[in-house]
Design a protein around this motif. Structure first.
Motif, PDB file in Angstrom:
ATOM      1  N   GLY A  29       0.824  -1.193   0.000  1.00 46.77           N
ATOM      2  CA  GLY A  29       0.000   0.000   0.000  1.00 46.77           C
ATOM      3  C   GLY A  29       0.862   1.247   0.000  1.00 46.77           C
ATOM      4  N   LEU A  30       0.549   2.203  -0.858  1.00 43.32           N
ATOM      5  CA  LEU A  30       1.367   3.415  -0.993  1.00 43.32           C
ATOM      6  C   LEU A  30       0.772   4.561  -0.172  1.00 43.32           C
ATOM      7  N   GLY A  31       0.590   4.315   1.111  1.00 46.33           N
ATOM      8  CA  GLY A  31       0.061   5.358   1.983  1.00 46.33           C
ATOM      9  C   GLY A  31       1.013   6.529   2.102  1.00 46.33           C
ATOM     10  N   VAL A  32       0.458   7.736   2.238  1.00 48.91           N
ATOM     11  CA  VAL A  32       1.290   8.942   2.225  1.00 48.91           C
ATOM     12  C   VAL A  32       2.225   9.017   3.435  1.00 48.91           C
ATOM     13  N   ARG A  33       1.895   8.332   4.519  1.00 48.55           N
ATOM     14  CA  ARG A  33       2.795   8.346   5.665  1.00 48.55           C
ATOM     15  C   ARG A  33       4.037   7.499   5.423  1.00 48.55           C
ATOM     16  N   GLN A  34       3.901   6.469   4.610  1.00 49.33           N
ATOM     17  CA  GLN A  34       5.013   5.547   4.375  1.00 49.33           C
ATOM     18  C   GLN A  34       5.802   5.873   3.107  1.00 49.33           C
ATOM     19  N   TYR A  35       5.112   6.425   2.099  1.00 47.45           N
ATOM     20  CA  TYR A  35       5.764   6.627   0.801  1.00 47.45           C
ATOM     21  C   TYR A  35       5.559   8.060   0.304  1.00 47.45           C
ATOM     22  N   ALA A  36       6.618   8.573  -0.333  1.00 44.19           N
ATOM     23  CA  ALA A  36       6.554   9.895  -0.956  1.00 44.19           C
ATOM     24  C   ALA A  36       6.577   9.725  -2.468  1.00 44.19           C
ATOM     25  N   GLY A  41       3.564   8.350 -10.451  1.00 42.04           N
ATOM     26  CA  GLY A  41       3.631   6.894 -10.499  1.00 42.04           C
ATOM     27  C   GLY A  41       4.891   6.289  -9.923  1.00 42.04           C
ATOM     28  N   ILE A  42       5.789   7.089  -9.335  1.00 42.07           N
ATOM     29  CA  ILE A  42       7.041   6.578  -8.768  1.00 42.07           C
ATOM     30  C   ILE A  42       7.175   7.069  -7.334  1.00 42.07           C
ATOM     31  N   TYR A  43       7.505   6.140  -6.441  1.00 39.99           N
ATOM     32  CA  TYR A  43       7.498   6.420  -5.001  1.00 39.99           C
ATOM     33  C   TYR A  43       8.800   5.931  -4.361  1.00 39.99           C
ATOM     34  N   VAL A  44       9.107   6.542  -3.194  1.00 40.54           N
ATOM     35  CA  VAL A  44      10.215   6.092  -2.358  1.00 40.54           C
ATOM     36  C   VAL A  44       9.746   6.094  -0.907  1.00 40.54           C
ATOM     37  N   ALA A  45      10.486   5.396  -0.063  1.00 40.04           N
ATOM     38  CA  ALA A  45      10.160   5.381   1.362  1.00 40.04           C
ATOM     39  C   ALA A  45      10.286   6.792   1.922  1.00 40.04           C
ATOM     40  N   ARG A  46       9.185   7.312   2.489  1.00 36.64           N
ATOM     41  CA  ARG A  46       9.150   8.714   2.905  1.00 36.64           C
ATOM     42  C   ARG A  46      10.175   9.040   3.983  1.00 36.64           C
ATOM     43  N   ALA A  47      10.263   8.229   5.025  1.00 36.37           N
ATOM     44  CA  ALA A  47      11.162   8.542   6.139  1.00 36.37           C
ATOM     45  C   ALA A  47      12.609   8.636   5.658  1.00 36.37           C
ATOM     46  N   ALA A  48      13.020   7.697   4.809  1.00 36.32           N
ATOM     47  CA  ALA A  48      14.392   7.716   4.304  1.00 36.32           C
ATOM     48  C   ALA A  48      14.616   8.921   3.392  1.00 36.32           C
ATOM     49  N   TYR A  49      13.623   9.235   2.574  1.00 38.34           N
ATOM     50  CA  TYR A  49      13.747  10.358   1.644  1.00 38.34           C
ATOM     51  C   TYR A  49      13.889  11.680   2.391  1.00 38.34           C
ATOM     52  N   GLU A  50      13.112  11.848   3.431  1.00 36.83           N
ATOM     53  CA  GLU A  50      13.156  13.108   4.169  1.00 36.83           C
ATOM     54  C   GLU A  50      14.434  13.283   4.957  1.00 36.83           C
ATOM     55  N   GLN A  56      21.086  14.769  -2.440  1.00 35.71           N
ATOM     56  CA  GLN A  56      20.701  13.384  -2.691  1.00 35.71           C
ATOM     57  C   GLN A  56      19.210  13.267  -3.015  1.00 35.71           C
ATOM     58  N   ARG A  57      18.374  14.113  -2.408  1.00 35.28           N
ATOM     59  CA  ARG A  57      16.960  14.126  -2.801  1.00 35.28           C
ATOM     60  C   ARG A  57      16.824  14.465  -4.279  1.00 35.28           C
ATOM     61  N   TYR A  58      17.642  15.412  -4.712  1.00 35.16           N
ATOM     62  CA  TYR A  58      17.595  15.770  -6.134  1.00 35.16           C
ATOM     63  C   TYR A  58      18.012  14.590  -7.011  1.00 35.16           C
ATOM     64  N   ALA A  59      19.032  13.863  -6.599  1.00 37.34           N
ATOM     65  CA  ALA A  59      19.457  12.696  -7.370  1.00 37.34           C
ATOM     66  C   ALA A  59      18.337  11.665  -7.468  1.00 37.34           C
ATOM     67  N   VAL A  60      17.589  11.483  -6.374  1.00 37.97           N
ATOM     68  CA  VAL A  60      16.438  10.577  -6.418  1.00 37.97           C
ATOM     69  C   VAL A  60      15.442  11.063  -7.472  1.00 37.97           C
ATOM     70  N   ARG A  61      15.144  12.346  -7.464  1.00 39.06           N
ATOM     71  CA  ARG A  61      14.174  12.903  -8.407  1.00 39.06           C
ATOM     72  C   ARG A  61      14.646  12.757  -9.853  1.00 39.06           C
ATOM     73  N   VAL A  62      15.946  12.983 -10.085  1.00 39.05           N
ATOM     74  CA  VAL A  62      16.480  12.847 -11.442  1.00 39.05           C
ATOM     75  C   VAL A  62      16.353  11.405 -11.923  1.00 39.05           C
ATOM     76  N   HIS A  63      16.709  10.455 -11.077  1.00 40.83           N
ATOM     77  CA  HIS A  63      16.626   9.056 -11.491  1.00 40.83           C
ATOM     78  C   HIS A  63      15.168   8.609 -11.662  1.00 40.83           C
ATOM     79  N   ALA A  64      14.275   9.174 -10.868  1.00 42.40           N
ATOM     80  CA  ALA A  64      12.854   8.870 -11.071  1.00 42.40           C
ATOM     81  C   ALA A  64      12.379   9.400 -12.418  1.00 42.40           C
ATOM     82  N   PHE A  65      12.837  10.595 -12.786  1.00 43.83           N
ATOM     83  CA  PHE A  65      12.478  11.153 -14.096  1.00 43.83           C
ATOM     84  C   PHE A  65      13.005  10.265 -15.221  1.00 43.83           C
ATOM     85  N   VAL A  66      14.258   9.820 -15.096  1.00 46.69           N
ATOM     86  CA  VAL A  66      14.842   8.956 -16.126  1.00 46.69           C
ATOM     87  C   VAL A  66      14.065   7.644 -16.229  1.00 46.69           C
TER      88      VAL A  66
END
Length: 331
Positions: A29-36, A41-50, A56-66
């Motif tokens: 389940g992609l609940g907003v508390r657990q996933y960002a 259509g692409i998600y990451v673990a929210r706690a780790a991302y924050e 590094q957040r930007y690198a995540v976003r770039v790779h999600a775009f790719v």
């Protein structure tokens, strides 16, 4: 062409990317508390991302775009992620190059760039980017001066990427029809130094000069007590040493290595002090704030030799390409 990666290149997402379809297959389940959601259509673990620093957040976003757009050609800060060039904090936009467009356009937080000057395109492990030298020149035209200097130093320094020369960048930059940011680019190339070994050193060198301090020697070596010690900056008139600390040099990802590095650094500093060198130490966050750097240099007896360049110092606070920050960061 295939581009060889620098050790600073982030060639995969710092966090695992999970698509909505993968989550359904796995029964997650992609609940907003657990996933960002980092891209549609692409998600990451929210706690780790924050918890990640902005770069590094930007690198995540770039790779999600790719992941969503595998045929896109990254440019500017987005290409810097894959190429290992410096970028700072968390850029707001994903930047893409499309030579076939008649005009640059924006789609939400994706800026699609074109122009009269063609860019060479290379392949970094299956991801398309503008070439390292094109990316460096493009960044120097748009970034604040201190950040642009970090890019130029990285491009020419053998201790960093070292893929080109000042002359090579200047010749290409001046041959381009685009005049936007040319004065900024020229200032950066006039002040670039291939002895710089980190973005923190490059930004520090700019701010030291703008504050009016004596121009330091870079990477000076000393031979005391049977040891060879190389320092970031030496202020020759007083023999004071300056060190721009970056977390990467201490291997904080490996606690045992970090502990050993810190012990060695303490012995090194004590040795240099025993031979009459005052010591000033700062990190990149001190440089952005200016005052802590000035305080450290004054305490070490570094003299002021030039008028303060107020306008250039003010440029440190102008960060229109970045999201609001928690602390100044860099790769």
């Amino acid at each position: 062409m295939t581009i060889t990666l620098d050790h600073r290149a982030i060639n995969q997402s710092p966090l695992a990317l999970l698509t909505a379809s993968e989550a359904r297959m796995l029964g997650i389940g992609l609940g907003v508390r657990q996933y960002a959601r980092v891209r549609a259509g692409i998600y990451v673990a929210r706690a780790a991302y924050e918890k990640l620093p902005g770069w590094q957040r930007y690198a995540v976003r770039v790779h999600a775009f790719v992941r969503k757009h595998p045929d896109a050609v990254l440019c500017l800060e987005s290409a810097a992620v894959l190429l290992g060039l410096p970028y700072f904090n968390e850029p707001k936009d994903i930047h893409v190059y499309d030579a076939d467009r008649s005009a640059s356009r924006r789609f939400g937080n994706v800026a699609v760039h074109t122009g009269a000057d063609p860019r060479a395109v290379g392949d970094v492990r299956g991801v398309l980017t503008t070439s390292p030298v094109d990316t460096a020149i493009d960044l120097m035209r748009v970034l604040p001066l201190a950040q642009g200097l970090a890019v130029a130093d990285a491009a020419i320094s053998p201790k960093q990427q070292g893929f080109t020369s000042v002359r090579g960048m200047r010749d290409l930059g001046l041959s381009q029809r685009n005049r936007r940011g040319r004065g900024r680019m020229n200032w950066v190339l006039d002040h670039a130094d291939d002895r710089a070994e980190s973005p923190a050193e490059s930004v520090s060198r700019a701010v030291i000069g703008w504050c009016g301090f004596e121009h330091p020697e870079l990477q000076r070596e000393f031979h005391y007590e049977g040891e060879d010690d190389r320092v970031d900056f030496l202020f020759p008139s007083v023999g004071a040493i300056g060190e721009a600390d970056g977390w990467g040099k201490y291997d904080f990802d490996d606690p045992r290595k970090a502990e050993q590095h810190l012990r060695n650094e303490k012995r090194r500093e004590d040795r240099l002090r025993r031979h009459g060198h005052a010591f000033a130490r700062w990190d990149l966050s001190d440089v952005w704030k200016i005052t802590p750097l000035v305080t450290a240099l004054r305490a070490a007896g570094v003299p002021l030799k030039h008028p303060r360049k107020t306008a250039k110092l003010a440029s440190l606070k102008s960060r229109p390409r970045e999201k609001p920050y928690r602390a100044r960061e860099t790769t």
